[in-house]
Structures are given as C-alpha cells and as structure tokens.
Design a protein around this motif. Structure first.
Motif, PDB file in Angstrom:
ATOM      1  N   MET A 199      47.189  60.491  62.738  1.00 19.15           N
ATOM      2  CA  MET A 199      47.304  59.962  61.372  1.00 19.15           C
ATOM      3  C   MET A 199      47.476  61.112  60.381  1.00 19.15           C
ATOM      4  O   MET A 199      46.848  62.156  60.525  1.00 19.15           O
ATOM      5  CB  MET A 199      46.056  59.152  61.007  1.00 19.15           C
ATOM      6  CG  MET A 199      45.850  57.902  61.839  1.00 19.15           C
ATOM      7  SD  MET A 199      44.309  57.045  61.398  1.00 19.15           S
ATOM      8  CE  MET A 199      44.655  56.635  59.683  1.00 19.15           C
ATOM      9  N   LEU A 200      48.319  60.894  59.384  1.00 17.75           N
ATOM     10  CA  LEU A 200      48.594  61.947  58.422  1.00 17.75           C
ATOM     11  C   LEU A 200      47.594  61.907  57.268  1.00 17.75           C
ATOM     12  O   LEU A 200      47.946  61.774  56.085  1.00 17.75           O
ATOM     13  CB  LEU A 200      50.028  61.814  57.895  1.00 17.75           C
ATOM     14  CG  LEU A 200      51.129  62.014  58.931  1.00 17.75           C
ATOM     15  CD1 LEU A 200      52.500  61.819  58.305  1.00 17.75           C
ATOM     16  CD2 LEU A 200      51.028  63.389  59.568  1.00 17.75           C
ATOM     17  N   VAL A 201      46.321  62.022  57.632  1.00 24.83           N
ATOM     18  CA  VAL A 201      45.237  62.085  56.650  1.00 24.83           C
ATOM     19  C   VAL A 201      44.256  63.158  57.104  1.00 24.83           C
ATOM     20  O   VAL A 201      44.162  63.487  58.297  1.00 24.83           O
ATOM     21  CB  VAL A 201      44.509  60.738  56.490  1.00 24.83           C
ATOM     22  CG1 VAL A 201      45.430  59.688  55.899  1.00 24.83           C
ATOM     23  CG2 VAL A 201      43.960  60.265  57.837  1.00 24.83           C
ATOM     24  N   LEU A 202      43.490  63.698  56.154  1.00 29.02           N
ATOM     25  CA  LEU A 202      42.476  64.699  56.467  1.00 29.02           C
ATOM     26  C   LEU A 202      41.169  64.010  56.801  1.00 29.02           C
ATOM     27  O   LEU A 202      40.835  62.974  56.219  1.00 29.02           O
ATOM     28  CB  LEU A 202      42.284  65.638  55.269  1.00 29.02           C
ATOM     29  CG  LEU A 202      43.506  66.403  54.777  1.00 29.02           C
ATOM     30  CD1 LEU A 202      43.131  67.249  53.570  1.00 29.02           C
ATOM     31  CD2 LEU A 202      44.080  67.270  55.876  1.00 29.02           C
ATOM     32  N   ASN A 203      40.420  64.605  57.741  1.00 30.60           N
ATOM     33  CA  ASN A 203      39.092  64.060  58.027  1.00 30.60           C
ATOM     34  C   ASN A 203      38.089  64.610  57.013  1.00 30.60           C
ATOM     35  O   ASN A 203      38.437  65.421  56.145  1.00 30.60           O
ATOM     36  CB  ASN A 203      38.668  64.359  59.472  1.00 30.60           C
ATOM     37  CG  ASN A 203      38.570  65.848  59.767  1.00 30.60           C
ATOM     38  OD1 ASN A 203      38.187  66.647  58.915  1.00 30.60           O
ATOM     39  ND2 ASN A 203      38.920  66.237  60.998  1.00 30.60           N
ATOM     40  N   ASP A 204      36.852  64.172  57.128  1.00 27.53           N
ATOM     41  CA  ASP A 204      35.843  64.542  56.124  1.00 27.53           C
ATOM     42  C   ASP A 204      35.631  66.048  56.052  1.00 27.53           C
ATOM     43  O   ASP A 204      35.509  66.619  54.957  1.00 27.53           O
ATOM     44  CB  ASP A 204      34.516  63.843  56.436  1.00 27.53           C
ATOM     45  CG  ASP A 204      34.578  62.339  56.198  1.00 27.53           C
ATOM     46  OD1 ASP A 204      35.518  61.891  55.506  1.00 27.53           O
ATOM     47  OD2 ASP A 204      33.691  61.615  56.711  1.00 27.53           O
ATOM     48  N   ASP A 205      35.579  66.711  57.211  1.00 26.55           N
ATOM     49  CA  ASP A 205      35.375  68.165  57.212  1.00 26.55           C
ATOM     50  C   ASP A 205      36.544  68.886  56.555  1.00 26.55           C
ATOM     51  O   ASP A 205      36.365  69.879  55.833  1.00 26.55           O
ATOM     52  CB  ASP A 205      35.196  68.676  58.640  1.00 26.55           C
ATOM     53  CG  ASP A 205      33.864  68.261  59.251  1.00 26.55           C
ATOM     54  OD1 ASP A 205      32.946  67.922  58.476  1.00 26.55           O
ATOM     55  OD2 ASP A 205      33.756  68.278  60.493  1.00 26.55           O
ATOM     56  N   GLN A 206      37.744  68.392  56.811  1.00 32.09           N
ATOM     57  CA  GLN A 206      38.932  69.022  56.233  1.00 32.09           C
ATOM     58  C   GLN A 206      39.003  68.802  54.725  1.00 32.09           C
ATOM     59  O   GLN A 206      39.422  69.693  53.981  1.00 32.09           O
ATOM     60  CB  GLN A 206      40.181  68.473  56.927  1.00 32.09           C
ATOM     61  CG  GLN A 206      40.295  68.938  58.373  1.00 32.09           C
ATOM     62  CD  GLN A 206      41.261  68.103  59.197  1.00 32.09           C
ATOM     63  OE1 GLN A 206      41.724  67.044  58.766  1.00 32.09           O
ATOM     64  NE2 GLN A 206      41.567  68.578  60.393  1.00 32.09           N
ATOM     65  N   VAL A 207      38.548  67.632  54.264  1.00 37.42           N
ATOM     66  CA  VAL A 207      38.496  67.380  52.820  1.00 37.42           C
ATOM     67  C   VAL A 207      37.492  68.314  52.162  1.00 37.42           C
ATOM     68  O   VAL A 207      37.736  68.857  51.071  1.00 37.42           O
ATOM     69  CB  VAL A 207      38.138  65.912  52.539  1.00 37.42           C
ATOM     70  CG1 VAL A 207      37.845  65.703  51.046  1.00 37.42           C
ATOM     71  CG2 VAL A 207      39.275  64.989  52.971  1.00 37.42           C
ATOM     72  N   MET A 208      36.356  68.545  52.824  1.00 37.25           N
ATOM     73  CA  MET A 208      35.362  69.472  52.273  1.00 37.25           C
ATOM     74  C   MET A 208      35.927  70.886  52.186  1.00 37.25           C
ATOM     75  O   MET A 208      35.706  71.597  51.202  1.00 37.25           O
ATOM     76  CB  MET A 208      34.102  69.450  53.150  1.00 37.25           C
ATOM     77  CG  MET A 208      33.291  68.181  53.053  1.00 37.25           C
ATOM     78  SD  MET A 208      31.871  68.180  54.179  1.00 37.25           S
ATOM     79  CE  MET A 208      30.944  69.580  53.545  1.00 37.25           C
ATOM     80  N   LEU A 209      36.671  71.303  53.215  1.00 38.39           N
ATOM     81  CA  LEU A 209      37.311  72.623  53.185  1.00 38.39           C
ATOM     82  C   LEU A 209      38.313  72.699  52.048  1.00 38.39           C
ATOM     83  O   LEU A 209      38.385  73.712  51.341  1.00 38.39           O
ATOM     84  CB  LEU A 209      37.989  72.900  54.522  1.00 38.39           C
ATOM     85  CG  LEU A 209      38.811  74.202  54.604  1.00 38.39           C
ATOM     86  CD1 LEU A 209      37.920  75.417  54.371  1.00 38.39           C
ATOM     87  CD2 LEU A 209      39.516  74.303  55.957  1.00 38.39           C
ATOM     88  N   GLN A 210      39.083  71.651  51.857  1.00 36.51           N
ATOM     89  CA  GLN A 210      40.071  71.628  50.784  1.00 36.51           C
ATOM     90  C   GLN A 210      39.405  71.786  49.418  1.00 36.51           C
ATOM     91  O   GLN A 210      39.859  72.565  48.582  1.00 36.51           O
ATOM     92  CB  GLN A 210      40.857  70.317  50.835  1.00 36.51           C
ATOM     93  CG  GLN A 210      41.983  70.220  49.823  1.00 36.51           C
ATOM     94  CD  GLN A 210      42.719  68.904  49.928  1.00 36.51           C
ATOM     95  OE1 GLN A 210      42.106  67.831  49.800  1.00 36.51           O
ATOM     96  NE2 GLN A 210      44.014  68.957  50.181  1.00 36.51           N
ATOM     97  N   ASP A 211      38.321  71.060  49.202  1.00 41.55           N
ATOM     98  CA  ASP A 211      37.608  71.147  47.921  1.00 41.55           C
ATOM     99  C   ASP A 211      37.044  72.551  47.703  1.00 41.55           C
ATOM    100  O   ASP A 211      37.139  73.110  46.600  1.00 41.55           O
ATOM    101  CB  ASP A 211      36.471  70.123  47.873  1.00 41.55           C
ATOM    102  CG  ASP A 211      36.975  68.687  47.793  1.00 41.55           C
ATOM    103  OD1 ASP A 211      38.142  68.489  47.415  1.00 41.55           O
ATOM    104  OD2 ASP A 211      36.199  67.766  48.115  1.00 41.55           O
ATOM    105  N   ALA A 212      36.477  73.120  48.773  1.00 42.27           N
ATOM    106  CA  ALA A 212      35.908  74.469  48.658  1.00 42.27           C
ATOM    107  C   ALA A 212      37.000  75.502  48.399  1.00 42.27           C
ATOM    108  O   ALA A 212      36.828  76.412  47.577  1.00 42.27           O
ATOM    109  CB  ALA A 212      35.135  74.814  49.926  1.00 42.27           C
ATOM    110  N   ALA A 213      38.113  75.357  49.103  1.00 43.24           N
ATOM    111  CA  ALA A 213      39.219  76.310  48.923  1.00 43.24           C
ATOM    112  C   ALA A 213      39.801  76.218  47.518  1.00 43.24           C
ATOM    113  O   ALA A 213      40.098  77.241  46.894  1.00 43.24           O
ATOM    114  CB  ALA A 213      40.307  76.047  49.965  1.00 43.24           C
ATOM    115  N   ARG A 214      39.946  75.010  47.026  1.00 46.43           N
ATOM    116  CA  ARG A 214      40.505  74.839  45.684  1.00 46.43           C
ATOM    117  C   ARG A 214      39.607  75.474  44.628  1.00 46.43           C
ATOM    118  O   ARG A 214      40.086  76.153  43.721  1.00 46.43           O
ATOM    119  CB  ARG A 214      40.717  73.361  45.381  1.00 46.43           C
ATOM    120  CG  ARG A 214      41.421  73.085  44.061  1.00 46.43           C
ATOM    121  CD  ARG A 214      41.886  71.650  43.975  1.00 46.43           C
ATOM    122  NE  ARG A 214      42.818  71.321  45.050  1.00 46.43           N
ATOM    123  CZ  ARG A 214      43.350  70.112  45.238  1.00 46.43           C
ATOM    124  NH1 ARG A 214      43.046  69.131  44.401  1.00 46.43           N
ATOM    125  NH2 ARG A 214      44.182  69.896  46.235  1.00 46.43           N
TER     126      ARG A 214
END
Length: 378
Positions: free
Chosen positions: A1-16
């Motif tokens: 699926m072309l969606v991020l999982n919860d851990d990946q969303v957390m990484l995205q928020d931290a990186a941003r």
C-alpha cells in the motif's frame, strides 16, 4: 500500500521539525555566501548522527537503525523541502548500502560505525564523462602484485571534495559497455597519486573531479567480488537514485506550497492573483503531478525494501517522474511569482538550481524513461 505506517509517520514529523529548525534554506545561503569548502555543515552532519539518521540503512547488529529505504527516503524528502546540504545521500544511503550488502568483515567494522557516528564521509565515483553512463565505465584497474593500480578520471563525484574514502567503480576486465568486468574498490581519499579538484556547482554544494594516476589498492580494498561488481553497483545507484527522487519530490512539494501562498497574497487589479482561473488551472495540474510523483517515489522505496536487486524499474519510474515534476514545479513557481521569481531576494531560484543538479545526477528523466522503455520492450 502506498501509505506510511505509524513509525514512518513519526519519523516524517521528526525529520520535518529537525530540518526546519536546524537546516532552513538560510543555512544553504550561508554555505554559498561563505564559500564553505565542504559544501555542508559538519556540525549539522553530527547532529543528524545524533538523530540516528546516519544509521538508517545500517543493520542493527552493526549499530544502525535498520529502518529501511522508506525511512531513508522520508528523510531525503524532508531535506528536499529545505534544501538541506549534507552527505546523507552519498554516505548514509549509497556507501552504507554497498558496505552493508557486500563489505568484508574488516570493512564493515572500520566504516559502518564511523558512518553511524557521523565521523565519516564516503563518496561514490562512477561517471567519467559529462552525462551519467554507468555502462560506459572505462577506468582501468590493472593487476599489480597482490592488488591493483587504478588509472583514470572520475567526473562530478558528489562529496568527493570532503570524503574520507571513495567507492570507485573500475574495470578489472571487459570493455566499456559490458556488464562483466566491473569491480568496486574502497579507496582512501588521501591515497598517493589520487588528486582531487573541487568543482563549483550550480546548487552551491560539494563535488569533485578525481584523477587516479596509478593509485595502488590491495585485494582487501575490493567491495564484493572482482569482475562481478555490476549488480552491486546497480543496487548502490538504485539507492542514490531513489534518494534523489525523494528529495526532488520534497523540492517540488515545497515549491508548490510557496507558490500557492504567493497566489493567495499577491494582488493585481484589486484581486488576489489566485482568483484568476488560468492560474487556478495551472495550480490544479501541478498539484496532481506532485501527488503522482509522491506515489511513484514511495513505490520505489518500498520496492527497494522488498528486493533491492529487483527494484530498478520502479526506481527509474520514480527518478524520471520526480525529475520532470520538480522541473515543472520550479518553472511554474518562477512564472507565477513574476519578475521577483528571477531574483535572489526569494528562495525559489535556489529550489530551481538544486532541481537542475538533482534531476540530472545519476540519470535525468530521459535516461530513466529510456530504461523503462527498454525494460518493457518498447
């Protein structure tokens, strides 16, 4: 699926949050204006290590996070939003991929902890001409005693001016255009008879031309197998291309976001210019293209996580699409900003300059479109 999982969303928020605070576009302006030789901030690179980013593709048993290519791509995308200059692509993605997959125990012990700690910069030297052509490698690695002598020139080696070591693709057999006979060597950047010339780049980052004049290496410097490095090189380049595609996606998203903000505030004839239908149509088209590129990039990163050796087609689709969309986003941003879009007073021009370099590096849109066409038998 072309969606991020919860851990990946957390990484995205931290990186941003991290790049917005520690590496805004103003940081790139400082690197450019102060002519910082490395082309990046060493302090920022160490801070990235403290965040764990440098070990995102290093296995956990080697001290890394082992978070995979999707995680690495998330970081690249966020760095693309702020034009963050760092050796993340060359070192944490390409070199880490090569060493994790094919490095000897000694190479892994020496270099992977240094990458994780942010204490090493490793460049990858592939191309020898003006255009990306990994099949055209002609640089010779001639057998000499128990090792080899490298002779030739590598053009536009990203981070080559600041590298501690260089992953070099050279011919131990075969001829230019052949897959067989390519070998990869990890060479000390301060090796005797290795000359480095720093290049002035459009995007104000770092690259070098490296000249090897009989540089001696040993069998211990080989990464992978002698004469059989083509497959590994493709995986390493796949990591770099996917990382660039993710960065270009972030670049396009930010260019689009800044353009939309401008359309909502700039007034002409008593109305905000975003109210004009012609600009609305162009903005809607660009939005759709940006979303398609995001999906193509995520699909490529997921393909690399599933099977790095079989992801070449998905990576080429992503690199071609992201390059084209980032170019469209930059052009539309300049045009919709009007005359001010051509000045250094705002950041849009910096996004365009980075797009120009990143879209060409490791194969432009046409290069990868051709690869897709050949793979599909068109």
């Amino acid at each position: 699926m072309l969606v991020l999982n919860d851990d990946q969303v957390m990484l995205q928020d931290a990186a941003r949050g991290f790049v917005s605070e520690k590496a805004p576009v103003a940081a790139l302006r400082r690197i450019r204006d102060e002519k910082i030789a490395d082309g990046f901030d060493r302090g920022l690179w160490r801070a990235m290590a403290e965040m764990g980013w440098t070990g995102v593709l290093v296995p956990e048993d080697q001290g890394g996070l082992g978070f995979g290519f999707v995680g690495a791509g998330i970081i690249c995308e966020e760095m693309g939003r702020t034009l963050t200059a760092s050796p993340f692509l060359s070192t944490a993605m390409m070199a880490a991929t090569a060493l994790s997959r094919a490095g000897s125990p000694a190479q892994k012990e020496r270099w992977l902890p240094a990458i994780v700690a942010g204490e090493a910069v490793i460049a990858t030297a592939v191309d020898e001409g003006r255009r990306h052509d990994p099949s055209g490698i002609a640089m010779r690695a001639e057998r000499h005693g128990n090792g080899f002598r490298l002779t030739g020139t590598k053009s536009y080696v990203v981070d080559g001016q600041a590298a501690d070591a260089v992953l070099v693709a050279a011919r131990t057999g075969g001829a230019a255009g052949e897959a067989e006979g390519i070998s990869l060597f990890l060479v000390d950047a301060k090796a005797r008879n290795l000359a480095s010339e720093r290049l002035s780049t459009l995007d104000s980052r770092g690259a070098a031309e490296l000249t090897f004049d009989g540089v001696e290496v040993t069998a211990d410097d080989v990464v992978g197998e002698v004469d059989d490095g083509h497959g590994l090189l493709e995986v390493v380049l796949g990591a770099g291309r996917a990382g660039l595609a993710a960065e270009l996606s972030g670049n396009a998203q930010e260019s689009f976001s800044r353009t939309m903000a401008y359309l909502k505030e700039r007034k002409q004839f008593g109305r905000t210019i975003g109210a004009f239908q012609a600009l609305q149509h162009r903005a809607a088209h660009l939005f759709c293209e940006v979303e398609i590129a995001k999906s193509a990039v995520l699909a490529a990163l997921q393909a690399l996580d599933a099977d790095p050796t079989g992801a070449a087609l998905a990576v080429s689709v992503a690199k071609s699409k992201a390059s084209s969309v980032a170019r469209l986003a930059a052009q539309e941003a300049v045009q919709m900003h009007g005359g001010i879009g051509m000045t250094d007073a705002i950041d849009i021009g910096l996004f365009m300059k980075r797009m120009q370099v990143a879209s060409t590096l490791y194969g432009d849109a046409d290069f990868h479109a051709d690869r897709v066409a050949l793979a599909r038998g068109f």
